[in-house]
Scaffold this motif. Structure first.
Motif, PDB file in Angstrom:
ATOM      1  N   ARG A  34      37.216  94.278  28.442  1.00 44.83           N
ATOM      2  CA  ARG A  34      37.207  92.821  28.600  1.00 44.83           C
ATOM      3  C   ARG A  34      36.184  92.421  29.660  1.00 44.83           C
ATOM      4  O   ARG A  34      35.832  93.194  30.533  1.00 44.83           O
ATOM      5  CB  ARG A  34      38.592  92.324  29.013  1.00 44.83           C
ATOM      6  N   GLN A  35      35.746  91.178  29.598  1.00 45.83           N
ATOM      7  CA  GLN A  35      34.815  90.656  30.598  1.00 45.83           C
ATOM      8  C   GLN A  35      35.473  90.514  31.963  1.00 45.83           C
ATOM      9  O   GLN A  35      34.852  90.739  32.987  1.00 45.83           O
ATOM     10  CB  GLN A  35      34.275  89.288  30.152  1.00 45.83           C
ATOM     11  N   ARG A  36      36.767  90.098  31.948  1.00 45.90           N
ATOM     12  CA  ARG A  36      37.505  89.907  33.191  1.00 45.90           C
ATOM     13  C   ARG A  36      38.995  90.028  32.896  1.00 45.90           C
ATOM     14  O   ARG A  36      39.418  89.898  31.756  1.00 45.90           O
ATOM     15  CB  ARG A  36      37.181  88.569  33.849  1.00 45.90           C
ATOM     16  N   PRO A  37      39.799  90.247  33.936  1.00 44.02           N
ATOM     17  CA  PRO A  37      41.252  90.324  33.721  1.00 44.02           C
ATOM     18  C   PRO A  37      41.820  88.971  33.290  1.00 44.02           C
ATOM     19  O   PRO A  37      41.196  87.926  33.496  1.00 44.02           O
ATOM     20  CB  PRO A  37      41.803  90.700  35.097  1.00 44.02           C
ATOM     21  N   VAL A  38      43.001  88.984  32.735  1.00 45.20           N
ATOM     22  CA  VAL A  38      43.639  87.754  32.274  1.00 45.20           C
ATOM     23  C   VAL A  38      44.030  86.863  33.452  1.00 45.20           C
ATOM     24  O   VAL A  38      43.848  85.651  33.395  1.00 45.20           O
ATOM     25  CB  VAL A  38      44.887  88.079  31.412  1.00 45.20           C
ATOM     26  N   PHE A  39      44.543  87.442  34.550  1.00 48.36           N
ATOM     27  CA  PHE A  39      45.048  86.654  35.668  1.00 48.36           C
ATOM     28  C   PHE A  39      44.196  86.750  36.925  1.00 48.36           C
ATOM     29  O   PHE A  39      44.690  86.507  38.024  1.00 48.36           O
ATOM     30  CB  PHE A  39      46.488  87.067  35.992  1.00 48.36           C
ATOM     31  N   ALA A  40      42.937  87.114  36.798  1.00 45.37           N
ATOM     32  CA  ALA A  40      42.062  87.200  37.970  1.00 45.37           C
ATOM     33  C   ALA A  40      40.635  86.894  37.543  1.00 45.37           C
ATOM     34  O   ALA A  40      40.314  86.857  36.350  1.00 45.37           O
ATOM     35  CB  ALA A  40      42.144  88.580  38.603  1.00 45.37           C
ATOM     36  N   GLU A  41      39.792  86.677  38.534  1.00 45.42           N
ATOM     37  CA  GLU A  41      38.391  86.354  38.256  1.00 45.42           C
ATOM     38  C   GLU A  41      37.556  87.588  37.956  1.00 45.42           C
ATOM     39  O   GLU A  41      36.554  87.504  37.258  1.00 45.42           O
ATOM     40  CB  GLU A  41      37.782  85.588  39.435  1.00 45.42           C
TER      41      GLU A  41
END
Length: 150
Positions: free
Chosen positions: A67-74
């Motif tokens: 993924r490009q970034r986590p679901v709950f973080a930047e």
């Protein structure tokens, strides 16, 4: 909404620990006592729990890191270093000794607090004290290095 999802994930984790027996120190100690193999008292069931956890983490990390970034973080917060130093060796050694002596580690200890046993309460207090001591010692290390260079 993220707090609700995180609560649900923690609840599932805790239920898994209870169902697998990982929150029962006696079951864990029966697994860690390899001398019990001779008399038939050794409990190998937690090896399957650990294999399932390792497989889940292995697959999970592979999928999540695509993924490009986590679901709950930047951003992802991954270790910058890959070398093995004394902290990488001593930390797990201390963890393993504590696990072997008490039959608990941090996750199961919090679940075991729900049983209300004095052993789980004492373990969690000792765990927090150990974390505070380790943090104080780690924060002191650079100051010691600077003093020794003078």
């Amino acid at each position: 909404m993220s707090v609700v999802i995180q609560f649900a994930i923690g609840l599932i984790f805790g239920l898994g620990l209870v169902i697998s027996g990982m929150s029962n120190p006696a079951k864990v100690l029966n697994f860690l006592d390899l001398a019990a193999i001779r008399n038939g008292a050794w409990d190998p069931s937690l090896a399957f729990v650990m294999m399932g956890a390792v497989a889940t983490a292995f697959i999970g990390f592979r999928l999540v890191l695509k993924r490009q970034r986590p679901v709950f973080a930047e951003a992802f917060h991954l270790p910058a270093r890959s070398d093995i130093d004394s902290r990488v060796v001593s930390g797990p050694a201390i963890f393993g000794i504590g696990w072997g002596l008490a039959g608990l580690c941090p996750g199961p200890a919090f679940v075991a607090l729900g049983y209300g046993t004095s052993a789980s309460i004492l373990f969690v207090i000792a765990m927090f004290a150990g974390m505070a001591i380790a943090r104080a010692f780690a924060n002191r290390q650079p100051a010691l290095a600077v003093q020794s260079q003078k």
